[in-house]
Write a protein that holds these residues in place. Structure first.
Motif, PDB file in Angstrom:
ATOM      1  N   ASP A 176       1.734   9.785   1.909  1.00  0.00           N
ATOM      2  CA  ASP A 176       1.692  10.804   0.866  1.00  0.00           C
ATOM      3  C   ASP A 176       3.039  11.505   0.743  1.00  0.00           C
ATOM      4  O   ASP A 176       3.419  11.948  -0.333  1.00  0.00           O
ATOM      5  CB  ASP A 176       0.611  11.841   1.163  1.00  0.00           C
ATOM      6  CG  ASP A 176      -0.787  11.250   1.055  1.00  0.00           C
ATOM      7  OD1 ASP A 176      -1.040  10.507   0.094  1.00  0.00           O
ATOM      8  OD2 ASP A 176      -1.611  11.521   1.940  1.00  0.00           O
ATOM      9  N   LYS A 178       8.844  12.466  -6.898  1.00  0.00           N
ATOM     10  CA  LYS A 178       7.413  12.101  -6.871  1.00  0.00           C
ATOM     11  C   LYS A 178       7.295  10.667  -7.393  1.00  0.00           C
ATOM     12  O   LYS A 178       7.876  10.311  -8.428  1.00  0.00           O
ATOM     13  CB  LYS A 178       6.624  13.050  -7.759  1.00  0.00           C
ATOM     14  CG  LYS A 178       5.148  12.823  -7.747  1.00  0.00           C
ATOM     15  CD  LYS A 178       4.457  13.904  -8.586  1.00  0.00           C
ATOM     16  CE  LYS A 178       2.960  13.764  -8.513  1.00  0.00           C
ATOM     17  NZ  LYS A 178       2.315  14.836  -9.268  1.00  0.00           N
ATOM     18  N   LYS A 179       6.504   9.863  -6.682  1.00  0.00           N
ATOM     19  CA  LYS A 179       6.318   8.467  -7.102  1.00  0.00           C
ATOM     20  C   LYS A 179       5.441   8.407  -8.338  1.00  0.00           C
ATOM     21  O   LYS A 179       4.332   8.935  -8.368  1.00  0.00           O
ATOM     22  CB  LYS A 179       5.723   7.626  -5.975  1.00  0.00           C
ATOM     23  CG  LYS A 179       5.690   6.160  -6.320  1.00  0.00           C
ATOM     24  CD  LYS A 179       5.351   5.305  -5.125  1.00  0.00           C
ATOM     25  CE  LYS A 179       5.373   3.837  -5.494  1.00  0.00           C
ATOM     26  NZ  LYS A 179       5.071   3.004  -4.334  1.00  0.00           N
ATOM     27  N   ARG A 180       5.945   7.738  -9.368  1.00  0.00           N
ATOM     28  CA  ARG A 180       5.229   7.647 -10.648  1.00  0.00           C
ATOM     29  C   ARG A 180       4.037   6.706 -10.588  1.00  0.00           C
ATOM     30  O   ARG A 180       3.025   6.970 -11.175  1.00  0.00           O
ATOM     31  CB  ARG A 180       6.181   7.147 -11.740  1.00  0.00           C
ATOM     32  CG  ARG A 180       7.222   8.114 -12.164  1.00  0.00           C
ATOM     33  CD  ARG A 180       7.955   7.576 -13.403  1.00  0.00           C
ATOM     34  NE  ARG A 180       9.278   8.146 -13.473  1.00  0.00           N
ATOM     35  CZ  ARG A 180      10.384   7.549 -13.051  1.00  0.00           C
ATOM     36  NH1 ARG A 180      10.321   6.345 -12.545  1.00  0.00           N
ATOM     37  NH2 ARG A 180      11.535   8.154 -13.146  1.00  0.00           N
ATOM     38  N   TYR A 181       4.209   5.573  -9.964  1.00  0.00           N
ATOM     39  CA  TYR A 181       3.153   4.551 -10.002  1.00  0.00           C
ATOM     40  C   TYR A 181       3.002   3.882  -8.681  1.00  0.00           C
ATOM     41  O   TYR A 181       3.753   4.073  -7.772  1.00  0.00           O
ATOM     42  CB  TYR A 181       3.455   3.491 -11.073  1.00  0.00           C
ATOM     43  CG  TYR A 181       4.896   3.084 -11.130  1.00  0.00           C
ATOM     44  CD1 TYR A 181       5.397   2.091 -10.295  1.00  0.00           C
ATOM     45  CD2 TYR A 181       5.789   3.688 -12.019  1.00  0.00           C
ATOM     46  CE1 TYR A 181       6.730   1.718 -10.345  1.00  0.00           C
ATOM     47  CE2 TYR A 181       7.101   3.322 -12.074  1.00  0.00           C
ATOM     48  CZ  TYR A 181       7.579   2.318 -11.241  1.00  0.00           C
ATOM     49  OH  TYR A 181       8.890   1.958 -11.289  1.00  0.00           O
ATOM     50  N   ARG A 189       2.553   6.247  -1.560  1.00  0.00           N
ATOM     51  CA  ARG A 189       1.429   6.082  -2.483  1.00  0.00           C
ATOM     52  C   ARG A 189       1.821   6.651  -3.847  1.00  0.00           C
ATOM     53  O   ARG A 189       2.718   7.484  -3.945  1.00  0.00           O
ATOM     54  CB  ARG A 189       0.213   6.853  -1.972  1.00  0.00           C
ATOM     55  CG  ARG A 189      -0.394   6.277  -0.740  1.00  0.00           C
ATOM     56  CD  ARG A 189      -1.690   7.038  -0.409  1.00  0.00           C
ATOM     57  NE  ARG A 189      -2.284   6.474   0.767  1.00  0.00           N
ATOM     58  CZ  ARG A 189      -2.375   7.094   1.945  1.00  0.00           C
ATOM     59  NH1 ARG A 189      -1.920   8.320   2.066  1.00  0.00           N
ATOM     60  NH2 ARG A 189      -2.933   6.501   2.967  1.00  0.00           N
ATOM     61  N   ALA A 190       1.126   6.232  -4.902  1.00  0.00           N
ATOM     62  CA  ALA A 190       1.336   6.824  -6.227  1.00  0.00           C
ATOM     63  C   ALA A 190       1.104   8.328  -6.119  1.00  0.00           C
ATOM     64  O   ALA A 190       0.125   8.771  -5.521  1.00  0.00           O
ATOM     65  CB  ALA A 190       0.389   6.201  -7.240  1.00  0.00           C
ATOM     66  N   GLY A 191       2.020   9.108  -6.667  1.00  0.00           N
ATOM     67  CA  GLY A 191       1.935  10.564  -6.562  1.00  0.00           C
ATOM     68  C   GLY A 191       2.536  11.111  -5.278  1.00  0.00           C
ATOM     69  O   GLY A 191       2.621  12.325  -5.103  1.00  0.00           O
ATOM     70  N   GLY A 211      11.066   4.184  -9.295  1.00  0.00           N
ATOM     71  CA  GLY A 211       9.819   4.832  -9.709  1.00  0.00           C
ATOM     72  C   GLY A 211       9.617   6.198  -9.094  1.00  0.00           C
ATOM     73  O   GLY A 211       8.496   6.698  -9.046  1.00  0.00           O
ATOM     74  N   LEU A 212      10.690   6.826  -8.620  1.00  0.00           N
ATOM     75  CA  LEU A 212      10.608   8.157  -8.025  1.00  0.00           C
ATOM     76  C   LEU A 212      11.219   9.158  -8.998  1.00  0.00           C
ATOM     77  O   LEU A 212      12.413   9.116  -9.271  1.00  0.00           O
ATOM     78  CB  LEU A 212      11.353   8.203  -6.692  1.00  0.00           C
ATOM     79  CG  LEU A 212      10.883   7.209  -5.625  1.00  0.00           C
ATOM     80  CD1 LEU A 212      11.800   7.254  -4.422  1.00  0.00           C
ATOM     81  CD2 LEU A 212       9.446   7.480  -5.234  1.00  0.00           C
ATOM     82  N   GLN A 213      10.386  10.049  -9.523  1.00  0.00           N
ATOM     83  CA  GLN A 213      10.823  11.016 -10.528  1.00  0.00           C
ATOM     84  C   GLN A 213      11.266  12.307  -9.858  1.00  0.00           C
ATOM     85  O   GLN A 213      10.540  12.892  -9.044  1.00  0.00           O
ATOM     86  CB  GLN A 213       9.677  11.320 -11.485  1.00  0.00           C
ATOM     87  CG  GLN A 213      10.025  12.346 -12.524  1.00  0.00           C
ATOM     88  CD  GLN A 213       8.834  12.680 -13.409  1.00  0.00           C
ATOM     89  OE1 GLN A 213       7.747  12.136 -13.237  1.00  0.00           O
ATOM     90  NE2 GLN A 213       9.050  13.566 -14.366  1.00  0.00           N
ATOM     91  N   HIS A 257       8.419   1.876  -1.655  1.00  0.00           N
ATOM     92  CA  HIS A 257       7.295   0.945  -1.532  1.00  0.00           C
ATOM     93  C   HIS A 257       6.192   1.527  -0.654  1.00  0.00           C
ATOM     94  O   HIS A 257       5.011   1.346  -0.923  1.00  0.00           O
ATOM     95  CB  HIS A 257       7.779  -0.393  -0.971  1.00  0.00           C
ATOM     96  CG  HIS A 257       6.681  -1.381  -0.775  1.00  0.00           C
ATOM     97  ND1 HIS A 257       6.074  -2.025  -1.820  1.00  0.00           N
ATOM     98  CD2 HIS A 257       6.071  -1.821   0.356  1.00  0.00           C
ATOM     99  CE1 HIS A 257       5.131  -2.827  -1.347  1.00  0.00           C
ATOM    100  NE2 HIS A 257       5.116  -2.720  -0.030  1.00  0.00           N
TER     101      HIS A 257
END
Length: 162
Positions: free
Chosen positions: A63, A159-162, A89-91, A123-125, A86
């Motif tokens: 997380d 924050k991971k997008r997907y 987790r998403a979010g 994919g990290l915003q 990788h």
């Protein structure tokens, strides 16, 4: 790592340092750890150990991944970032604080702007920062030469997008 009782572990951080001692006792100065009895909620796990082992342990995603004075020690920063993304987790959140004082030069030594582009590509915003924050280092007691170790380091959260 087992949780220890307060002050049950004694160590001597300066015993291997032959220079800059006021007297013999400063070299054998001791510290006791931990400061308090650590306890964690049942849904929290802390990993202390080899980064590569954690990445390949087969466990679920994370997380939150916190990189504090760590990333600049990796021999391949882009690969380490790819693996961190990788494992999230998403979010999930990636929290970065630390110097860009790369130990494996002339390998890739990205600036903060490069790390942020890499995060975005993985994919990290960006949700906080980037900022430059003070990060003081502890110093030995009574040194003959006093050095102030006040790093100013980048800090940001993604924050991971997907």
């Amino acid at each position: 790592m087992m949780l220890a009782e307060p002050r049950s572990i004694t160590f001597h951080p300066y015993v291997d340092e032959p220079r800059n001692h006021y007297d013999a006792t400063s070299r054998t100065f001791s510290l006791a750890a931990p400061d308090v009895r650590a306890s964690a909620p049942p849904n929290l796990s802390l990993v202390v150990g080899a980064f590569e082992e954690w990445l390949h342990d087969g466990g679920g995603g994370a997380d939150v991944v916190v990189s504090c004075f760590f990333l600049d020690c990796m021999p391949d920063v882009p690969l380490a970032m790819q693996r961190i993304a990788h494992k999230l987790r998403a979010g999930g959140l990636f929290v970065f604080a630390g110097p860009l004082h790369y130990h494996h030069w002339p390998a890739a030594s990205p600036a903060v702007s490069h790390l942020l582009v890499l995060c975005d590509e993985l994919g990290l915003q960006l949700i906080a920062g980037p900022d430059i924050v003070p990060a003081p280092y502890a110093s030995r007691p009574n040194p003959t030469i006093a050095h102030e170790y006040l790093w100013r380091v980048p800090f940001f959260v993604c924050k991971k997008r997907y």
